[in-house]
Design a protein around this motif. Structure first.
Motif, short mmCIF file in Angstrom:
data_model
loop_
_atom_site.label_atom_id
_atom_site.label_comp_id
_atom_site.label_asym_id
_atom_site.label_seq_id
_atom_site.Cartn_x
_atom_site.Cartn_y
_atom_site.Cartn_z
N UNK A 105 -34.60 -82.71 28.17
CA UNK A 105 -33.53 -81.74 28.39
C UNK A 105 -34.11 -80.48 29.02
N UNK A 106 -33.47 -80.02 30.11
CA UNK A 106 -33.89 -78.81 30.79
C UNK A 106 -32.91 -77.68 30.51
N UNK A 107 -33.44 -76.53 30.14
CA UNK A 107 -32.63 -75.35 29.85
C UNK A 107 -32.99 -74.25 30.85
N UNK A 108 -32.48 -73.05 30.62
CA UNK A 108 -32.76 -71.92 31.49
C UNK A 108 -34.15 -71.37 31.18
N UNK A 109 -35.14 -71.75 31.99
CA UNK A 109 -36.47 -71.20 31.81
C UNK A 109 -37.45 -72.09 31.08
N UNK A 110 -36.98 -73.21 30.51
CA UNK A 110 -37.90 -74.12 29.84
C UNK A 110 -37.27 -75.50 29.75
N UNK A 111 -38.08 -76.48 29.40
CA UNK A 111 -37.59 -77.84 29.25
C UNK A 111 -38.31 -78.49 28.08
N UNK A 112 -37.68 -79.52 27.51
CA UNK A 112 -38.25 -80.24 26.38
C UNK A 112 -38.38 -81.72 26.72
N UNK A 113 -39.55 -82.30 26.46
CA UNK A 113 -39.72 -83.73 26.75
C UNK A 113 -39.00 -84.59 25.74
N UNK A 114 -38.64 -85.78 26.16
CA UNK A 114 -38.02 -86.71 25.23
C UNK A 114 -39.02 -87.09 24.13
N UNK A 115 -38.47 -87.52 23.01
CA UNK A 115 -39.33 -87.92 21.89
C UNK A 115 -38.63 -87.69 20.58
N UNK A 116 -39.38 -87.83 19.52
CA UNK A 116 -38.83 -87.68 18.17
C UNK A 116 -39.20 -86.32 17.60
N UNK A 117 -38.20 -85.66 17.02
CA UNK A 117 -38.37 -84.31 16.48
C UNK A 117 -37.68 -84.21 15.12
N UNK A 118 -38.11 -83.22 14.34
CA UNK A 118 -37.35 -82.84 13.15
C UNK A 118 -36.15 -82.04 13.63
N UNK A 119 -34.97 -82.31 13.05
CA UNK A 119 -33.76 -81.68 13.56
C UNK A 119 -32.82 -81.27 12.44
N UNK A 120 -32.21 -80.11 12.64
CA UNK A 120 -31.07 -79.69 11.83
C UNK A 120 -29.86 -80.32 12.49
N UNK A 121 -29.23 -81.25 11.80
CA UNK A 121 -28.13 -82.01 12.40
C UNK A 121 -26.81 -81.62 11.73
N UNK A 122 -25.85 -81.24 12.56
CA UNK A 122 -24.52 -80.88 12.09
C UNK A 122 -23.52 -81.85 12.72
N UNK A 123 -22.80 -82.57 11.86
CA UNK A 123 -21.84 -83.57 12.33
C UNK A 123 -20.43 -83.10 12.00
#
Length: 216
Positions: A131-149
């Protein structure tokens, strides 16, 4: 004639062995590069906590609600882990604050005039695409996440980074926030060391190969 045939077979055998050797060398290089890319992404994942907000559906109203909830949860999460010095501390603080974070999401839902159910959790090994944002990007992969459904969780989702609070920073404000990361990880996000688009594509290809090898 027989002698010519043997010479041809012998020559073909040499060529085959050369191709086999080249193929094996290529596979070895790909494996080493893949392992290196995996380590880079894993090192980054240990230093960030993602935010993942999943909408009830793809309707305009549910997608708008998702963004309202996102904004409120980002504010509450920033308050919850304001004193965190690293991702490990941020995870502990966010876990303790889960009731408050879920409450913040419920407040946003109520303010929008709906009664959509909300759940908040902190999960390990959540898969995210590049995912690319304004000024930085994050590679795909597995992360710890705060998930809100929200509700059925059947709509398009939104994701970013809750720690460090990159999603609350503009491109000009990103550098001070990135100071919370290691130098190599920050360079990976911003592309300072090399083009991260190429590197991230290599990560995607490697992950695709690993999934294919595992039969997924």
């Amino acid at each position: 004639m027989e002698l010519v045939r043997k010479m041809v077979w012998k020559d073909n055998g040499r060529r085959l062995r050369r191709w086999e050797a080249a193929l094996m060398a290529g596979l070895a290089i790909a494996l080493l590069a893949g392992l290196w890319l995996d380590r880079e992404q894993a090192a980054l994942a240990e230093q960030v906590v993602r935010l993942h907000v999943i909408a009830n559906s793809d309707s305009n109203a549910d997608q708008a609600l998702k963004l309202q909830v996102r904004d409120r949860v980002l504010e509450a999460a920033a308050e919850a882990c304001a004193q965190a010095r690293n991702a490990e501390e941020a995870v502990d603080l966010l876990r303790q604050a889960l009731p408050e974070l879920e409450g913040a999401a419920e407040e946003a839902v109520a303010a929008a005039g709906t009664d959509c159910p909300v759940s908040a959790s902190l999960e390990d090994d959540v898969w995210f695409p590049t995912k690319t944002y304004d000024g930085f990007a994050l590679p795909q992969g597995r992360y710890t996440a705060l998930r809100v459904v929200l509700g059925e969780g059947a709509g398009r989702n939104w994701w970013c980074v809750v720690f460090p609070p990159l999603c609350q920073s503009s491109a000009t404000e990103a550098q001070p926030v990135l100071a919370a990361l290691g130098e190599e990880e920050a360079a990976l996000l911003t592309g300072e060391s090399e083009g991260y688009v190429i590197k991230f594509k290599a990560m995607e290809l490697w992950e695709g190969f690993c999934r294919w090898a595992e039969g997924d």
